[in-house]
Design a protein around this motif. Structure first.
Motif, PDB file in Angstrom:
ATOM      1  N   MET A   1      41.388  77.473  -0.235  1.00  0.00           N
ATOM      2  CA  MET A   1      40.674  77.830  -1.453  1.00  0.00           C
ATOM      3  C   MET A   1      39.196  77.466  -1.293  1.00  0.00           C
ATOM      4  O   MET A   1      38.852  76.378  -0.855  1.00  0.00           O
ATOM      5  N   PHE A   2      38.318  78.353  -1.680  1.00  0.00           N
ATOM      6  CA  PHE A   2      36.882  78.170  -1.542  1.00  0.00           C
ATOM      7  C   PHE A   2      36.367  77.206  -2.610  1.00  0.00           C
ATOM      8  O   PHE A   2      36.763  77.271  -3.774  1.00  0.00           O
ATOM      9  N   SER A   3      35.479  76.314  -2.218  1.00  0.00           N
ATOM     10  CA  SER A   3      34.831  75.407  -3.154  1.00  0.00           C
ATOM     11  C   SER A   3      33.339  75.382  -2.833  1.00  0.00           C
ATOM     12  O   SER A   3      32.949  74.992  -1.732  1.00  0.00           O
ATOM     13  N   LEU A   4      32.534  75.792  -3.785  1.00  0.00           N
ATOM     14  CA  LEU A   4      31.085  75.818  -3.602  1.00  0.00           C
ATOM     15  C   LEU A   4      30.546  74.401  -3.690  1.00  0.00           C
ATOM     16  O   LEU A   4      30.785  73.696  -4.674  1.00  0.00           O
ATOM     17  N   PRO A   5      29.822  73.934  -2.675  1.00  0.00           N
ATOM     18  CA  PRO A   5      29.249  72.587  -2.742  1.00  0.00           C
ATOM     19  C   PRO A   5      28.306  72.453  -3.939  1.00  0.00           C
ATOM     20  O   PRO A   5      27.594  73.387  -4.304  1.00  0.00           O
ATOM     21  N   ALA A   6      28.305  71.269  -4.551  1.00  0.00           N
ATOM     22  CA  ALA A   6      27.478  71.017  -5.737  1.00  0.00           C
ATOM     23  C   ALA A   6      25.997  71.258  -5.451  1.00  0.00           C
ATOM     24  O   ALA A   6      25.270  71.772  -6.308  1.00  0.00           O
ATOM     25  N   ALA A   7      25.546  70.916  -4.247  1.00  0.00           N
ATOM     26  CA  ALA A   7      24.127  71.106  -3.903  1.00  0.00           C
ATOM     27  C   ALA A   7      23.772  72.589  -3.841  1.00  0.00           C
ATOM     28  O   ALA A   7      22.658  72.984  -4.193  1.00  0.00           O
ATOM     29  N   ILE A   8      24.724  73.423  -3.398  1.00  0.00           N
ATOM     30  CA  ILE A   8      24.492  74.878  -3.354  1.00  0.00           C
ATOM     31  C   ILE A   8      24.445  75.425  -4.780  1.00  0.00           C
ATOM     32  O   ILE A   8      23.579  76.235  -5.128  1.00  0.00           O
ATOM     33  N   LYS A   9      25.377  74.961  -5.627  1.00  0.00           N
ATOM     34  CA  LYS A   9      25.363  75.400  -7.022  1.00  0.00           C
ATOM     35  C   LYS A   9      24.037  75.013  -7.673  1.00  0.00           C
ATOM     36  O   LYS A   9      23.443  75.799  -8.405  1.00  0.00           O
ATOM     37  N   ALA A  10      23.568  73.798  -7.393  1.00  0.00           N
ATOM     38  CA  ALA A  10      22.295  73.347  -7.957  1.00  0.00           C
ATOM     39  C   ALA A  10      21.141  74.243  -7.492  1.00  0.00           C
ATOM     40  O   ALA A  10      20.218  74.531  -8.254  1.00  0.00           O
ATOM     41  N   GLU A  11      21.210  74.704  -6.245  1.00  0.00           N
ATOM     42  CA  GLU A  11      20.170  75.602  -5.719  1.00  0.00           C
ATOM     43  C   GLU A  11      20.207  76.952  -6.440  1.00  0.00           C
ATOM     44  O   GLU A  11      19.167  77.533  -6.757  1.00  0.00           O
ATOM     45  N   ILE A  12      21.412  77.449  -6.717  1.00  0.00           N
ATOM     46  CA  ILE A  12      21.554  78.709  -7.462  1.00  0.00           C
ATOM     47  C   ILE A  12      20.985  78.532  -8.870  1.00  0.00           C
ATOM     48  O   ILE A  12      20.257  79.395  -9.374  1.00  0.00           O
ATOM     49  N   GLU A  13      21.295  77.395  -9.509  1.00  0.00           N
ATOM     50  CA  GLU A  13      20.764  77.123 -10.845  1.00  0.00           C
ATOM     51  C   GLU A  13      19.240  77.021 -10.823  1.00  0.00           C
ATOM     52  O   GLU A  13      18.568  77.473 -11.752  1.00  0.00           O
ATOM     53  N   ARG A  14      18.690  76.428  -9.767  1.00  0.00           N
ATOM     54  CA  ARG A  14      17.233  76.322  -9.640  1.00  0.00           C
ATOM     55  C   ARG A  14      16.616  77.719  -9.593  1.00  0.00           C
ATOM     56  O   ARG A  14      15.647  78.016 -10.282  1.00  0.00           O
ATOM     57  N   ALA A  15      17.206  78.602  -8.780  1.00  0.00           N
ATOM     58  CA  ALA A  15      16.692  79.968  -8.665  1.00  0.00           C
ATOM     59  C   ALA A  15      16.866  80.733  -9.980  1.00  0.00           C
ATOM     60  O   ALA A  15      15.997  81.504 -10.381  1.00  0.00           O
ATOM     61  N   TYR A  16      17.977  80.493 -10.647  1.00  0.00           N
ATOM     62  CA  TYR A  16      18.286  81.162 -11.916  1.00  0.00           C
ATOM     63  C   TYR A  16      17.380  80.648 -13.042  1.00  0.00           C
ATOM     64  O   TYR A  16      17.035  81.373 -13.966  1.00  0.00           O
ATOM     65  N   GLY A  17      17.007  79.363 -12.956  1.00  0.00           N
ATOM     66  CA  GLY A  17      16.085  78.803 -13.930  1.00  0.00           C
ATOM     67  C   GLY A  17      16.728  78.030 -15.054  1.00  0.00           C
ATOM     68  O   GLY A  17      16.039  77.542 -15.950  1.00  0.00           O
ATOM     69  N   GLU A  18      18.054  77.900 -15.036  1.00  0.00           N
ATOM     70  CA  GLU A  18      18.744  77.111 -16.054  1.00  0.00           C
ATOM     71  C   GLU A  18      20.150  76.774 -15.568  1.00  0.00           C
ATOM     72  O   GLU A  18      20.654  77.403 -14.636  1.00  0.00           O
ATOM     73  N   PRO A  19      20.786  75.774 -16.177  1.00  0.00           N
ATOM     74  CA  PRO A  19      22.130  75.394 -15.749  1.00  0.00           C
ATOM     75  C   PRO A  19      23.140  76.518 -15.983  1.00  0.00           C
ATOM     76  O   PRO A  19      23.004  77.312 -16.909  1.00  0.00           O
ATOM     77  N   ILE A  20      24.136  76.563 -15.121  1.00  0.00           N
ATOM     78  CA  ILE A  20      25.243  77.514 -15.278  1.00  0.00           C
ATOM     79  C   ILE A  20      26.442  76.675 -15.679  1.00  0.00           C
ATOM     80  O   ILE A  20      27.116  76.092 -14.835  1.00  0.00           O
ATOM     81  N   ARG A  21      26.678  76.593 -16.998  1.00  0.00           N
ATOM     82  CA  ARG A  21      27.702  75.698 -17.529  1.00  0.00           C
ATOM     83  C   ARG A  21      28.959  76.418 -18.006  1.00  0.00           C
ATOM     84  O   ARG A  21      30.008  75.804 -18.129  1.00  0.00           O
ATOM     85  N   TYR A  22      28.824  77.680 -18.325  1.00  0.00           N
ATOM     86  CA  TYR A  22      29.915  78.394 -18.963  1.00  0.00           C
ATOM     87  C   TYR A  22      30.143  79.740 -18.277  1.00  0.00           C
ATOM     88  O   TYR A  22      29.223  80.305 -17.690  1.00  0.00           O
TER      89      TYR A  22
END
Length: 190
Positions: A1-22
């Motif tokens: 099962m794939f699990s996205l590392p937290a640091a990668i998710k944080a990088e996506i949120e940085r590019a997106y400009g806000e947290p992805i919570r929902y």
């Protein structure tokens, strides 16, 4: 099962400009990727990658590469190499108001969408009485437990008591967060 590392998710949120919570945030992220790169990633795929949907499917390498490009990297491997060196820890935003720092009688006021306004009076021990609740689920007289308030973040209420009945947890401003947060001194009539 794939699990996205937290640091990668944080990088996506940085590019997106806000947290992805929902899960709903994945719809807006998909639109942002399409607008930025003229590439399409399905909303369900984003929900899987970001952990909102459990699935045994591994995402396609091309999908991961699109996300990496969205974040400013050449491909997913380049992103992993660069992000891994930064570590997996970070400080959270400091709370604007911490309940443990308040005096009984002080009042906290905030708003959240759509058109909600709440005024609370601090009772002590991280408990507040709802003095005014306009257009929301909380009611005047509710006793709520809140550890801290952060402007532009959802407010997590760990317990809501109404008429002696524990209604459980409550979150105000799930999508947009609370705003116009301010603290008033105790009123003279206490």
């Amino acid at each position: 099962m794939f699990s996205l590392p937290a640091a990668i998710k944080a990088e996506i949120e940085r590019a997106y400009g806000e947290p992805i919570r929902y899960p709903a945030d994945c719809h807006r992220l998909a639109l942002s990727v399409r607008e930025s790169l003229n590439e399409t990633i399905g909303v369900t795929t984003l929900k899987r990658i970001l952990g909102f949907v459990s699935d045994v499917k591994e995402p396609r390498q091309s999908t991961l590469d699109i996300l990496a490009k969205y974040c400013g990297f050449d491909n997913y491997e380049d992103m992993k190499r660069n992000v891994a060196g930064r570590g997996d820890s970070d400080f959270e935003e400091k709370a604007d108001i911490v309940s443990a720092d308040l005096l009984p009688g002080q009042q906290v006021t905030f708003e959240y969408l759509p058109d909600r306004k709440v005024k609370l009076r601090y009772l002590g021990n991280s408990e507040f009485e709802v003095v005014i609740s306009e257009n929301g689920s909380l009611q005047d007289g509710d006793i709520i437990s809140v550890a801290s308030f952060i402007n532009n973040s959802p407010l997590i209420v760990s317990k809501v008591m109404r008429g002696g009945v524990d209604l459980g947890r409550y979150t105000a401003g799930k999508v947009s967060g609370i705003y116009n947060l301010y603290l008033e001194e105790p009123s003279a009539d206490l």
